[in-house]
Design a protein around this motif. Structure first.
Motif, PDB file in Angstrom:
ATOM      1  N   HIS A 810      53.561  23.023  39.221  1.00  9.36           N
ATOM      2  CA  HIS A 810      53.024  22.407  38.398  1.00  9.36           C
ATOM      3  C   HIS A 810      51.683  21.225  38.942  1.00  9.36           C
ATOM      4  O   HIS A 810      50.722  21.118  38.509  1.00  9.36           O
ATOM      5  CB  HIS A 810      53.457  21.420  37.559  1.00  9.36           C
ATOM      6  CG  HIS A 810      52.899  20.470  36.470  1.00  9.36           C
ATOM      7  ND1 HIS A 810      52.285  19.205  36.487  1.00  9.36           N
ATOM      8  CD2 HIS A 810      52.590  20.904  35.082  1.00  9.36           C
ATOM      9  CE1 HIS A 810      51.974  19.005  35.496  1.00  9.36           C
ATOM     10  NE2 HIS A 810      51.915  19.809  34.332  1.00  9.36           N
ATOM     11  N   ARG A 813      48.462  23.483  40.234  1.00  7.67           N
ATOM     12  CA  ARG A 813      47.919  24.126  39.098  1.00  7.67           C
ATOM     13  C   ARG A 813      46.219  24.003  39.003  1.00  7.67           C
ATOM     14  O   ARG A 813      45.323  24.654  38.685  1.00  7.67           O
ATOM     15  CB  ARG A 813      48.536  24.421  38.017  1.00  7.67           C
ATOM     16  CG  ARG A 813      49.692  25.230  37.917  1.00  7.67           C
ATOM     17  CD  ARG A 813      50.555  25.094  36.450  1.00  7.67           C
ATOM     18  NE  ARG A 813      51.763  25.912  36.749  1.00  7.67           N
ATOM     19  CZ  ARG A 813      52.705  25.713  35.681  1.00  7.67           C
ATOM     20  NH1 ARG A 813      52.590  25.140  34.627  1.00  7.67           N
ATOM     21  NH2 ARG A 813      53.803  26.490  36.037  1.00  7.67           N
ATOM     22  N   VAL A 837      46.306  24.821  30.814  1.00 10.07           N
ATOM     23  CA  VAL A 837      46.727  23.658  31.576  1.00 10.07           C
ATOM     24  C   VAL A 837      46.459  22.524  31.025  1.00 10.07           C
ATOM     25  O   VAL A 837      47.359  21.246  31.415  1.00 10.07           O
ATOM     26  CB  VAL A 837      45.910  24.000  33.041  1.00 10.07           C
ATOM     27  CG1 VAL A 837      46.262  22.717  34.160  1.00 10.07           C
ATOM     28  CG2 VAL A 837      46.509  25.314  33.615  1.00 10.07           C
TER      29      VAL A 837
END
Length: 934
Positions: A810, A813, A837
Motif C-alpha cells: 500500500h 502504490r 487507489v
C-alpha cells in the motif's frame, strides 16, 4: 671534421631543423620503410597499439595565462642558470592529477549523499532533545495559560497591583520620566496673573528646552521667554511645510484638500528596482527631451518613470511641460489628464479641446470624466458639432440615449456617416417594418459591397413571416456582390449563417448555406469538405446549419451511402425521432442495398413501441437484401425481445436453410440455451461445428453448456480440441485454464497458459492470467516475477500497468501509479486503477474526479462506469447517482472484465444497461486501504 660538399653549398639553415617530428611520423614511410616502436617511445606498461596521450588536448586550467614562447636570445643566456625564466613557472598540475581529483570529488559526493539522511535525522533528534531540555517560556506556562480561561470577571478585578517592589536604594531617580506642563497650567500657577513671559530668575525657564536656539524675537530684551511667539513660530513652520508640497499650474493650486490623504498614499514610492537604473533612465530621458523637445513619447515616458518611482508631482510637472512643448499631441494631453486629479483633469481636457478640437479621443476622455449622464450627453453633442463624421462618437452618443432619442440621433448619424454599416443597421432595428425596409434600401445604395445589409434584410423579412422573400434576398445578394467584384469568403458566410441561427433566423441561415456551400469548392473535394463543414457546425451548436449542409450534400450525392449514414447519425443525435424516420425512409429509397439504414429504421420504430412497423421495415429489407445475415439476426432479436420465441425459432430455421453462417448458427444455439433447451442447443452447436470448425464462439458455448450440466471432463476435452482448431482465440485459452484451476490442476493450468503465450506472443491478457493464478495460489513473489517478465514483453500495456499497481504494498502504490501514468497516460485502465487507489486512501472527491477522467477517455469501458456508480451509491447523493446512470445508458458500454462477465452470463441475456450497471456495481469489491492486492 669532414663536411659534405652539399652542406657547404647550402649555408642557410632550414626552418624544420631542430623541431620535433609530427605525430605518427615514420621516417622513410614513403619509400616503403616500416616503422617500429620501442619502450622508450611509448613508456612503461603501455601497448604499442594504444593511442598516445599527446593526441588529446591537455585539460583546461583555470585562470592560466597563455604560455609565452621561450626567449632563446643570447642576451637572455647565463652560464650558471642557463636561459632566463623561472624554473617553477611551469604548472605541475597535469591531467592525471585533475582526473584523480574528479574521482575523489565524485566519491566524496556519493559518500555525502549516503550520510545525508542519517545526518539530517541526527540533526532533527538533537534539535528535538534540545527543545525538550530547554523549552521556551511560553511552552512552560501553557497549562497555566489554559487555566486562565476559567477565571471569572470578579477574580480578575480583585487581583492586586504589583507596584514597585524595589527599595529606594535600587531606584534611580534620574531614570524617572518627566512630562513638561502645558503653558496654560504654568500661566495659572503664577498666581492668576496674565503674563506673556517667564522670568528667568524663577527657574521655570530652565524647563523650556531650546531657549537659546528658538530664534530671534522669542526672548525679550530683559531675558524673559515670550510664550506667544513660540506658538506663532510653530504655526509658521507648519505653513512652510505646506507650501513646500504645493505648486501652481495655470494659476490654480494642485493641492486637493479633500483628497489630500489619498494623494499622500499615491505618492509613496512603489518602485522596487535598483535606484541606479532609475537614475540612468532619468538621464537618458532628459537627454531625449533636450535633444528633441517636440517628441511626445519622451515626455510620456519621463512622466511614467516618475510615477512608477512614486514621484507623482514630478510626473505631473513633466507632463504639463510636455503639453506646452507638444500641444498637437493628443497622447500627451490624455496622459496629463490621467495623472491629474478629476477636477484638474477636466481643466486639462478643456485646454486640450481648445487646442485639438477635432480629436475624438480627447472628447471621449472628457465624457468619461463626467459623473452624470446629462454631462456625458452634453460633451458628446459638442463633440459631434466639431466632428460630425466620427462614427465612434455617434455610436457612443447613441448608446446613452433612450430609444426615441437614439432613433433621431441615428437618422442624423447616417446622413453624416453614410458609409457606416453599423449605424444603418442600428437605425433599421429601431424602425418599424416599412421604415426598416426603406432604411436598408438606402443603406444598400450607400454600401453596395457589404453583405451584412443583405443578411439583415433577409432576417427582417423572416421576422415578419415573409418566408418567400428570404431565399430571393440571399440569392440576389450573392449575384449583386459578385457583380460588384466582391470576393466571397465562404467561411465568413458560414459564420454569418451560424450567427443567424443563434439569433433565431433559421430560414436565413438555411438560405445562406444553400447558396454559399458550393462556392469555390472543387467537385472532387466537395463531399469531404461538406462533411467537415457539417461536423464543424454541429460542434458549435448550429444544428440547423448542419442539417442544411447535409440536405445539400444528399441532393448532390443521392447514391452515396456514407452521406446518408452521416445524416442519419446526426438526426439520431441531435434531431427528433420523426426527422430520423423521415430521413431513413428517403435513404432506403436511394440506397436499398445498405443494410444499416434498414436496421436503423426498424430500431427506431421498435424503440418507439411500434413493433408491427419495425417488422414491416425488416420485411422490405428482406426483399431488398435477400439472405442478409444482419437483417436475419435483427429480425430474430426483435422477435425474441418481444417474447415471440416461436417466430424467432422459425426465422432462425429459415436463415439456417437459406443463409447458414457462423453467426446464424451461434444465435440459434444461444436462443435454445437461453430458453434452457440444452440438448437442442448442443445439437445445433454440433451441426455448426461440422460446417464452421474454426469459429471459436461455437466451441466456447458447447464447453460452457457442458460445464453447466456438470460434465467438466467433457468440457475440458472440448477446450483442448478447440485450442488446436482456434489457436488465436484468447477466450478459449482463458476458459480452459480457469476450468483446470477450478478442478485443482494448478500445474496443468500453468502449462496451458505457458502454451497459450507461445501460440500468442506479446499478449497482455494471457500474462495477466498467469500473474493472477500465482496470486490466488499465494505465491506473491512469483507473481511479481511473472509481472516483471510480462512488462518486459509488453512494456506499454495499460492492462499490465494497472494490475502492477495493486501488486505493490500500500505504501508503494502511489509511486507505482506515477510510473504507470508516465508510460500509459491516456489508457483508461491505468486511470481507473489510479482512481481506485485514491478511493482506497479515503480521498473520495479525488477518486470521483479520476473516475470522470476514465469515462471521458473510454466511455465503452463498463468497469469504469460500475466503479463510478458504486462510489456514488456509497457516498454520493441521489442526483449524482442518477447522473452517472444516465451517462452510462447514453454511452452504452460493451467492454470491461467485470462488465463482460456479467453481460455474457446466460442468466442476464435480456438485461438492459441500467440493470447490468446495478448488478456489476453490487458484485464489485469495495476498495479498502490494505496491503493485499485488489
Amino acid at each position: 671534421m669532414n663536411v659534405p660538399p652539399a652542406a657547404l653549398l647550402n649555408k642557410t639553415k632550414k626552418n624544420f631543423i631542430g623541431l620535433n617530428a609530427p605525430l605518427g611520423y615514420v621516417a622513410g614511410v614513403g619509400r616503403g620503410a616500416t616503422g617500429f616502436t620501442t619502450r622508450s617511445d611509448i613508456g612503461p606498461a603501455r601497448d604499442a597499439s594504444d593511442v598516445s596521450d599527446d593526441r588529446h588536448a591537455p585539460p583546461a586550467k583555470r585562470n592560466k595565462k597563455p604560455e609565452e614562447e621561450e626567449d632563446l636570445n643570447d642576451a637572455n643566456y647565463d652560464e650558471f642558470t642557463g636561459y632566463g625564466g623561472s624554473l617553477c613557472d611551469k604548472d605541475p598540475y597535469d591531467k592525471d592529477d585533475e582526473e584523480a581529483d574528479a574521482i575523489y570529488d565524485s566519491i566524496d559526493d556519493r559518500m555525502d549523499q549516503k550520510r545525508k539522511e542519517y545526518r539530517e535525522q541526527r540533526r532533527r533528534e538533537e534539535l528535538e532533545n534540545y527543545r525538550q531540555e530547554r523549552p521556551k517560556i511560553q511552552q512552560m506556562f501553557t497549562d497555566l495559560k489554559r487555566d486562565l480561561s476559567r477565571v471569572s470577571v470578579d477574580e480578575w478585578s480583585n487581583i492586586p497591583d504589583v507596584g514597585d517592589a524595589r527599595n529606594r536604594k535600587q531606584r534611580n531617580p534620574r531614570m524617572e520620566r518627566f512630562t513638561p506642563l502645558p503653558d496654560s497650567v504654568i500661566a495659572r500657577g503664577l498666581g492668576g496673573e496674565s503674563v506673556a513671559a517667564i522670568d528667568p530668575a524663577s527657574g521655570l525657564a530652565s524647563m523650556m528646552p531650546g531657549t537659546t536656539t528658538m530664534g530671534p524675537g522669542m526672548v525679550t530684551p530683559s531675558g524673559d521667554l515670550d510664550l506667544r511667539k513660540i506658538g506663532q513660530a510653530r504655526n509658521t513652520l507648519m505653513g512652510l511645510k505646506l507650501n513646500q508640497v504645493s505648486d501652481s499650474v495655470g494659476g490654480q493650486t494642485v493641492v486637493d484638500p479633500k483628497g489630500y490623504l489619498t494623494d499622500l498614499q499615491s505618492m509613496l514610492p512603489q518602485y522596487g528596482g535598483d535606484i541606479n537604473d532609475v537614475k540612468k533612465a532619468r538621464l537618458l530621458l532628459k537627454s531625449v527631451r533636450e535633444t528633441n523637445p517636440n517628441h511626445p513619447p519622451a515626455w510620456i515616458a519621463s512622466a511614467r518613470l516618475e510615477e512608477v518611482t512614486g514621484k507623482v508631482q514630478s510626473a505631473r510637472n513633466l507632463i504639463i511641460k510636455g503639453t506646452e512643448m507638444c500641444p498637437k499631441s493628443e497622447d500627451v494631453w490624455l496622459e496629463a489628464a490621467r495623472l491629474q486629479t478629476p477636477d484638474m483633469a477636466k481643466a486639462i481636457i478643456a485646454q486640450a479641446v481648445r487646442t485639438l478640437p477635432y480629436s475624438p479621443r480627447i472628447w471621449i476622455k472628457g465624457a468619461d470624466l463626467e459623473l452624470e449622464l446629462k454631462g456625458k450627453k452634453k460633451v458628446f453633442r459638442k463633440a459631434l458639432e466639431q466632428i460630425p463624421n466620427s462614427e465612434l462618437l455617434w455610436k457612443l452618443a447613441v448608446d446613452l440615449e433612450e430609444e426615441e432619442d437614439a432613433k433621431i440621433l441615428l437618422s442624423r448619424a447616417v446622413e453624416c456617416c453614410p458609409t457606416s454599416v453599423d449605424l444603418w443597421l442600428a437605425l433599421a432595428k429601431l424602425e418599424t417594418y416599412e421604415n426598416g425596409r426603406k432604411v436598408l434600401n438606402k443603406a444598400r445604395e450607400s454600401n453596395p459591397k457589404d453583405r451584412h445589409i443583405w443578411i439583415t434584410a433577409a432576417k427582417l423579412e423572416e421576422a415578419n413571416n415573409n418566408d418567400t422573400l428570404v431565399e430571393k434576398i440571399i440569392e440576389r445578394a450573392i449575384t449583386t456582390l459578385l457583380a460588384n467584384m466582391v470576393e466571397l469568403n465562404r467561411d465568413q458566410w458560414i459564420k454569418d449563417a451560424v450567427e443567424a441561427e443563434q439569433g433565431g433566423s433559421v430560414l436565413t441561415c438555411q438560405a445562406i448555406i444553400r447558396h454559399i456551400i458550393g462556392h469555390s469548392v472543387e467537385d472532387e473535394d466537395s463531399k469531404h469538405t461538406w462533411m467537415e463543414d457539417a461536423e464543424s457546425c454541429a460542434a458549435q451548436g448550429a444544428y440547423e446549419c448542419a442539417r442544411a449542409i447535409y440536405g445539400h450534400a444528399l441532393t448532390a450525392f443521392p447514391k452515396k451511402k456514407t452521406v446518408w449514414l452521416a445524416a442519419a447519425h446526426f438526426e439520431r443525435t441531435h434531431g427528433t425521432r420523426e426527422s430520423l424516420e423521415a430521413l431513413l425512409q428517403k435513404a432506403v429509397t436511394h440506397c436499398p442495398q445498405e443494410e444499416t439504414l434498414w436496421l436503423m429504421g426498424a430500431k427506431s420504430k421498435w424503440l418507439a413501441g411500434n413493433v408491427p412497423a419495425a417488422r414491416s421495415i425488416l420485411a422490405f429489407a428482406f426483399k431488398a437484401n435477400p439472405n442478409s445475415e444482419e437483417i436475419w439476426l435483427a429480425a430474430v432479436k426483435l422477435e425474441s425481445e418481444n417474447n415471440e420465441y416461436e417466430r424467432a425459432r422459425r426465422l432462425l430455421a429459415k436463415a439456417r436453410s437459406q443463409a447458414p453462417t457462423p453467426k446464424v448458427m451461434m444465435k440459434s444455439a444461444h436462443l435454445e440455451w437461453a430458453l434452457n433447451n440444452l440438448d437442442m442447443a448442443k445439437s445445433l452447436l454440433d451441426e455448426g461445428l461440422k460446417q464452421f470448425s474454426d469459429f471459436h464462439k461455437l466451441w466456447m458455448m458447447k464447453a460452457q453448456i457442458l460445464e453447466q450440466q456438470g460434465y467438466n471432463e467433457a468440457a475440458w476435452d472440448v477446450y483442448r480440441e478447440s485450442t488446436k482448431k482456434c489457436t488465436q482465440s484468447i477466450p478459449l485459452w482463458t476458459l480452459q485454464a480457469s476450468l483446470e484451476e477450478r478442478r485443482g490442476k494448478y500445474t496443468t493450468a500453468r502449462a496451458t497458459l505457458e502454451k497459450s503465450r507461445v501460440r500468442n506472443p506479446m499478449n497482455d491478457q494471457l500474462w495477466l492470467l498467469a500473474v493472477r493464478l500465482e496470486l490466488r495460489l499465494g505465491n506473491k513473489e512469483v507473481s511479481r516475477s511473472v509481472m516483471a517478465r510480462a512488462q518486459q514483453e509488453c512494456p506499454n500495456s495499460g492492462l499490465l500497468w494497472a494490475a502492477a499497481i495493486f501488486l505493490e504494498d500500500h505504501a508503494r502504490r502511489k509511486s507505482r501509479s506515477v510510473d504507470a501514468l508516465k508510460r500509459c497516460q491516456d489508457d483508461a485502465r491505468v486511470v481507473l486503477a489510479v482512481a481506485i487507489v485514491f478511493w482506497m486512501d479515503g480521498r473520495k472527491n479525488k477518486a470521483r474526479e479520476w473516475f470522470n477522467k476514465t469515462v471521458k477517455i473510454d466511455p465503452d469501458l463498463g468497469d469504469a462506469w460500475s466503479y463510478f456508480y458504486k462510489l456514488e451509491l456509497l457516498f454520493g447523493t441521489e442526483l449524482q447517482q442518477q447522473e452517472v446512470l444516465e451517462r452510462c445508458v447514453k454511452a452504452d458500454p460493451r467492454h470491461g472484465e467485470h462488465w463482460q462477465a456479467t453481460s455474457k452470463n446466460i442468466l442476464n441475456w435480456r438485461k438492459k444497461t441500467p440493470e447490468l450497471l446495478r448488478i456489476v456495481a453490487d458484485n464489485l469489491p469495495i476498495p479498502v486501504p490494505s496491503n493485499q492486492t485488489f
